[in-house]
Motif scaffolding. Structure first.
Motif, mmCIF file in Angstrom:
data_model
loop_
_atom_site.group_PDB
_atom_site.id
_atom_site.type_symbol
_atom_site.label_atom_id
_atom_site.label_comp_id
_atom_site.label_asym_id
_atom_site.label_seq_id
_atom_site.Cartn_x
_atom_site.Cartn_y
_atom_site.Cartn_z
ATOM 1 N N TRP A 38 0.836 -1.200 0.000
ATOM 2 C CA TRP A 38 0.000 0.000 0.000
ATOM 3 C C TRP A 38 0.872 1.252 0.000
ATOM 4 O O TRP A 38 0.670 2.171 -0.794
ATOM 5 C CB TRP A 38 -0.945 -0.034 1.195
ATOM 6 C CG TRP A 38 -1.759 1.195 1.397
ATOM 7 C CD1 TRP A 38 -1.725 2.031 2.473
ATOM 8 C CD2 TRP A 38 -2.739 1.750 0.518
ATOM 9 N NE1 TRP A 38 -2.624 3.064 2.314
ATOM 10 C CE2 TRP A 38 -3.263 2.914 1.118
ATOM 11 C CE3 TRP A 38 -3.231 1.382 -0.737
ATOM 12 C CZ2 TRP A 38 -4.239 3.709 0.522
ATOM 13 C CZ3 TRP A 38 -4.198 2.175 -1.337
ATOM 14 C CH2 TRP A 38 -4.696 3.313 -0.713
ATOM 15 N N ASP A 39 1.857 1.268 0.876
ATOM 16 C CA ASP A 39 2.750 2.421 0.970
ATOM 17 C C ASP A 39 3.479 2.665 -0.352
ATOM 18 O O ASP A 39 3.653 3.817 -0.763
ATOM 19 C CB ASP A 39 3.751 2.208 2.100
ATOM 20 C CG ASP A 39 4.619 3.421 2.328
ATOM 21 O OD1 ASP A 39 4.062 4.495 2.654
ATOM 22 O OD2 ASP A 39 5.848 3.303 2.163
ATOM 23 N N HIS A 40 3.860 1.606 -1.050
ATOM 24 C CA HIS A 40 4.573 1.741 -2.320
ATOM 25 C C HIS A 40 3.723 2.426 -3.385
ATOM 26 O O HIS A 40 4.260 3.069 -4.291
ATOM 27 C CB HIS A 40 5.004 0.374 -2.844
ATOM 28 C CG HIS A 40 5.982 -0.325 -1.969
ATOM 29 N ND1 HIS A 40 6.291 -1.658 -2.144
ATOM 30 C CD2 HIS A 40 6.713 0.081 -0.907
ATOM 31 C CE1 HIS A 40 7.180 -2.029 -1.228
ATOM 32 N NE2 HIS A 40 7.443 -0.981 -0.466
ATOM 33 N N TRP A 180 16.201 1.204 -2.921
ATOM 34 C CA TRP A 180 15.730 0.333 -1.847
ATOM 35 C C TRP A 180 14.447 0.878 -1.228
ATOM 36 O O TRP A 180 14.239 2.085 -1.170
ATOM 37 C CB TRP A 180 16.800 0.232 -0.758
ATOM 38 C CG TRP A 180 16.439 -0.744 0.310
ATOM 39 C CD1 TRP A 180 15.964 -0.457 1.558
ATOM 40 C CD2 TRP A 180 16.510 -2.159 0.226
ATOM 41 N NE1 TRP A 180 15.741 -1.610 2.251
ATOM 42 C CE2 TRP A 180 16.064 -2.685 1.457
ATOM 43 C CE3 TRP A 180 16.903 -3.047 -0.782
ATOM 44 C CZ2 TRP A 180 16.008 -4.041 1.713
ATOM 45 C CZ3 TRP A 180 16.854 -4.389 -0.526
ATOM 46 C CH2 TRP A 180 16.410 -4.879 0.706
ATOM 47 N N ARG A 181 13.604 -0.014 -0.757
ATOM 48 C CA ARG A 181 12.431 0.344 0.025
ATOM 49 C C ARG A 181 12.026 -0.858 0.874
ATOM 50 O O ARG A 181 12.426 -1.985 0.591
ATOM 51 C CB ARG A 181 11.286 0.811 -0.855
ATOM 52 C CG ARG A 181 10.831 -0.226 -1.847
ATOM 53 C CD ARG A 181 9.858 0.355 -2.822
ATOM 54 N NE ARG A 181 9.309 -0.703 -3.683
ATOM 55 C CZ ARG A 181 8.346 -0.502 -4.522
ATOM 56 N NH1 ARG A 181 7.809 0.689 -4.649
ATOM 57 N NH2 ARG A 181 7.904 -1.472 -5.274
ATOM 58 N N ASP A 182 11.266 -0.604 1.931
ATOM 59 C CA ASP A 182 10.830 -1.678 2.820
ATOM 60 C C ASP A 182 9.841 -2.584 2.124
ATOM 61 O O ASP A 182 9.192 -2.205 1.142
ATOM 62 C CB ASP A 182 10.191 -1.085 4.078
ATOM 63 C CG ASP A 182 11.190 -0.355 4.963
ATOM 64 O OD1 ASP A 182 12.376 -0.711 4.922
ATOM 65 O OD2 ASP A 182 10.770 0.571 5.680
ATOM 66 N N GLY A 183 9.692 -3.805 2.642
ATOM 67 C CA GLY A 183 8.781 -4.783 2.047
ATOM 68 C C GLY A 183 9.390 -5.343 0.774
ATOM 69 O O GLY A 183 10.612 -5.446 0.645
ATOM 70 N N ASP A 184 8.549 -5.707 -0.176
ATOM 71 C CA ASP A 184 9.051 -6.182 -1.466
ATOM 72 C C ASP A 184 9.718 -5.014 -2.160
ATOM 73 O O ASP A 184 9.080 -3.991 -2.384
ATOM 74 C CB ASP A 184 7.907 -6.711 -2.340
ATOM 75 C CG ASP A 184 7.291 -8.000 -1.807
ATOM 76 O OD1 ASP A 184 8.022 -8.767 -1.155
ATOM 77 O OD2 ASP A 184 6.096 -8.226 -2.057
#
Length: 186
Positions: A38-40, A180-184
């Motif tokens: 969702w955040d992505h 880079w980002r959190d999660g996938d």
């Protein structure tokens, strides 16, 4: 029944609309749509398709990311959170969402990118998106890491009039290195 396509930046969507979009995506992904997913999908341009009664049928968004390739940093329109109500699939709603997002990519980015599920890949291929046939990596907090699970499911689309990265060099076999980002990561 007339269907309405709307594009809007995240900041233009009301809390009620954001809740409605999240519910659609939870349903479309059968509970497999995480808080990180969702955040992505936030912070960019959203495309929403509604029926004449105002029911949300489909959604997708495009957000900015950076990709390193062959010593260059590209500003990429990354497609996220594409989903269609399960009872309205196969009626062209996903294509309408993608057409709107591709217009954003054409106007604002060097290239479009996305990570396709097995179910979504035919839609993207039919629209001219091309699977990246080489390595996929990410610039992680500890350095560059390979993402073999993303190889074969990462698709690119050149923005109008621009070549894809690597298309001018023989073989074009370098890695795409995503931010880079959190999660996938993708």
């Amino acid at each position: 029944m007339t269907e309405i396509l709307r594009t809007a930046h995240t900041y233009e969507l009301s809390p009620a609309e954001l809740t409605e979009i999240r519910a659609l995506l939870d349903d479309a992904f059968e509970g497999g749509f995480s808080d990180d997913d969702w955040d992505h999908g936030l912070g960019g341009v959203h495309a929403l398709v509604r029926d004449g009664d105002g029911t949300l049928l489909a959604h997708g968004s495009v957000v900015q990311r950076r990709v390193l390739y062959d010593g260059r940093s590209y500003r990429v329109g990354y497609v996220e959170a594409v989903g269609v109500r399960p009872d309205r699939r196969g009626q062209g709603h996903g294509g309408r969402v993608m057409a709107a997002l591709e217009r954003v990519i054409d106007g604002a980015y060097a290239v479009g990118a996305l990570s396709a599920s097995d179910a979504g890949a035919p839609l993207y291929r039919s629209r001219g998106w091309q699977a990246w046939p080489h390595r996929i990596e990410a610039l992680a907090p500890g350095g560059v890491v390979r993402l073999p699970e993303e190889e074969g499911s990462t698709y690119l689309r050149p923005a109008a009039g621009r070549p894809l990265p690597g298309s001018a060099s023989p073989g074009g076999a370098g890695a795409l290195i995503f931010d880079w980002r959190d999660g996938d990561v993708l």
